[in-house]
Enzyme design. Structure first.
Site, PDB file in Angstrom:
ATOM      1  N   HIS A  92      -9.885  -2.713  -1.585  1.00 22.20           N
ATOM      2  CA  HIS A  92      -9.075  -2.039  -2.759  1.00 22.20           C
ATOM      3  C   HIS A  92      -9.307  -2.798  -4.035  1.00 22.20           C
ATOM      4  O   HIS A  92      -9.992  -4.123  -3.961  1.00 22.20           O
ATOM      5  CB  HIS A  92      -7.702  -2.566  -2.343  1.00 22.20           C
ATOM      6  CG  HIS A  92      -7.072  -1.885  -1.327  1.00 22.20           C
ATOM      7  ND1 HIS A  92      -6.248  -2.570  -0.356  1.00 22.20           N
ATOM      8  CD2 HIS A  92      -6.984  -0.548  -0.879  1.00 22.20           C
ATOM      9  CE1 HIS A  92      -6.040  -1.509   0.691  1.00 22.20           C
ATOM     10  NE2 HIS A  92      -6.248  -0.389   0.211  1.00 22.20           N
ATOM     11  N   CYS A 146      -0.798  -8.024  -0.657  1.00 23.48           N
ATOM     12  CA  CYS A 146      -0.363  -7.010   0.339  1.00 23.48           C
ATOM     13  C   CYS A 146       0.954  -6.915   0.955  1.00 23.48           C
ATOM     14  O   CYS A 146       1.502  -5.708   1.238  1.00 23.48           O
ATOM     15  CB  CYS A 146      -1.416  -6.731   1.259  1.00 23.48           C
ATOM     16  SG  CYS A 146      -3.006  -7.316   0.616  1.00 23.48           S
ATOM     17  N   ARG A 161      -1.770   4.805   9.264  1.00 23.75           N
ATOM     18  CA  ARG A 161      -0.983   4.304   8.182  1.00 23.75           C
ATOM     19  C   ARG A 161      -0.016   5.129   7.402  1.00 23.75           C
ATOM     20  O   ARG A 161       0.937   4.751   6.778  1.00 23.75           O
ATOM     21  CB  ARG A 161      -1.815   3.587   7.178  1.00 23.75           C
ATOM     22  CG  ARG A 161      -2.551   2.369   7.795  1.00 23.75           C
ATOM     23  CD  ARG A 161      -2.871   1.366   6.698  1.00 23.75           C
ATOM     24  NE  ARG A 161      -1.795   0.644   6.201  1.00 23.75           N
ATOM     25  CZ  ARG A 161      -1.663  -0.170   5.331  1.00 23.75           C
ATOM     26  NH1 ARG A 161      -2.771  -0.647   4.704  1.00 23.75           N
ATOM     27  NH2 ARG A 161      -0.673  -0.575   4.770  1.00 23.75           N
ATOM     28  N   ASP A 198       0.812  -1.345  -0.032  1.00 23.89           N
ATOM     29  CA  ASP A 198       0.059  -0.125   0.003  1.00 23.89           C
ATOM     30  C   ASP A 198       0.837   1.265  -0.184  1.00 23.89           C
ATOM     31  O   ASP A 198       0.325   2.511  -0.250  1.00 23.89           O
ATOM     32  CB  ASP A 198      -0.796  -0.117   1.130  1.00 23.89           C
ATOM     33  CG  ASP A 198      -1.895  -1.054   1.120  1.00 23.89           C
ATOM     34  OD1 ASP A 198      -2.400  -1.248  -0.055  1.00 23.89           O
ATOM     35  OD2 ASP A 198      -2.485  -1.859   2.025  1.00 23.89           O
TER      36      ASP A 198
HETATM   37  C1  CIR Z   1      -5.748  -1.830   6.017  1.00 26.84           C
HETATM   38  O1  CIR Z   1      -7.171  -1.586   6.267  1.00 26.84           O
HETATM   39  O2  CIR Z   1      -5.358  -0.881   5.742  1.00 26.84           O
HETATM   40  C2  CIR Z   1      -5.242  -3.212   6.401  1.00 26.84           C
HETATM   41  N1  CIR Z   1      -5.929  -3.751   7.788  1.00 26.84           N
HETATM   42  C3  CIR Z   1      -5.419  -3.913   5.375  1.00 26.84           C
HETATM   43  C4  CIR Z   1      -4.331  -3.497   4.237  1.00 26.84           C
HETATM   44  C5  CIR Z   1      -4.345  -4.577   3.127  1.00 26.84           C
HETATM   45  N2  CIR Z   1      -3.835  -4.217   1.945  1.00 26.84           N
HETATM   46  C6  CIR Z   1      -4.185  -4.276   0.834  1.00 26.84           C
HETATM   47  O3  CIR Z   1      -5.018  -5.052   0.335  1.00 26.84           O
HETATM   48  N3  CIR Z   1      -3.224  -3.957  -0.291  1.00 26.84           N
END
Ligand code: CIR
Length: 266
Positions: free
Chosen positions: A161, A248, A86, A67
């Site tokens: 996403h 991810c 984040r 991300d």
């Molecule tokens: C979030 O909600 O940002 C994290 N708990 C999960 C992120 C997952 N990332 C992705 O799908 N690229």
């Protein structure tokens, strides 16, 4: 081909991760770390050199490095996560990526998570989601225009996403959950629907011509195997509770790329 996979240790605080669609349930940190180590091992077996970004126990979602950036052969764009908890994740990723690529940055009011960016050849499809807005998508379009990439926004509903709903299994074929993403944006590709019993199975990770998929989605893996794809299953039960799928946990790129060092943009 020499691939780098940037990864980051599962934080001790992963239990405080962001959640959008799931109820919170306890995450076994030791098991999550073991599964993550097996994921890294699977990436090595596919030809990646693992480079771990410095750990960040105070950043619950730090393991989801996908991300934090979009890494292309020519350049990397550092994301700007929508959720405050984040945002600091990008700092160490900047340090890691600047050795490999010239960097660009998403700026306010743009917000973008790399999980919304699906690259297929010279096309970038970017999910307009609860995390990624049109300002950021337009900015990516401007930043990448000199390199000949086409950027197309895609509405995302029902999942976190874009890449929760659709990922590439080769340059012409996409694995998709049709309930979560409109098919018309992807008309020129062959679409493989996930097995209907496994709504989260559309997220696989392509490394060269090979794929990693979550072991928890055996029926969709069978669909892919029957079509001749080389698919390695990896266990992902713990990070799935944090809404993390297989793509991810890493940022994968060619070590040598074709970096453009003309201006750092920073
Ligand atoms: C979030 O909600 O940002 C994290 N708990 C999960 C992120 C997952 N990332 C992705 O799908 N690229």
């Amino acid at each position: 081909m020499s691939w780098v996979a940037l990864t980051r240790e599962v934080s001790r605080s992963i239990g405080e991760c962001q959640l959008t669609h799931l109820e919170r349930s306890p995450i076994d940190v030791a098991l999550a770390r073991e599964q993550h180590a097996q994921y890294e091992q699977a990436l090595r077996a596919l030809g990646c050199v693992i480079m771990r970004v410095a750990p960040a126990d105070r950043l619950p979602d730090a393991v989801f490095v996908e991300d934090t950036a979009i890494v292309l052969d020519e350049v990397a764009i550092i994301a700007r996560p929508a959720v405050e908890s984040r945002r600091a994740e990008t700092v160490a990723v900047v340090d890691a990526l600047m050795a490999f690529r010239s960097l660009r940055f998403i700026s306010a009011p743009g917000t973008l998570d790399g999980g919304d960016v699906l690259k297929v050849g010279r096309d970038l499809f970017i999910g307009e989601s609860s995390r990624t807005n049109r300002a950021a998508i337009d900015e990516v379009g401007r930043l990448l225009a000199p390199y000949g990439y086409r950027v197309t926004p895609v509405a995302v509903t029902g999942c976190l996403h874009l890449k929760s709903a659709i990922t590439a299994v080769d340059e012409q074929t996409l694995l998709v959950n049709p309930a979560w993403v409109p098919g018309d944006a992807f008309r020129r590709y062959d679409l493989i629907p996930i097995h209907p019993d496994e709504p989260s199975a559309a997220n696989v990770l392509m490394v060269g011509s090979r794929l990693l998929s979550a072991a928890e989605h055996p029926k969709t893996r069978e669909v892919l195997l029957a079509r001749g794809y080389d698919v390695t299953p990896v266990f992902n039960s713990e990070l799935a509770k944090a809404e993390g799928a297989v793509s991810c946990g890493s940022l994968i790129f060619r070590r040598d790329g074709a970096a453009d060092w003309s201006s750092s943009g920073s």
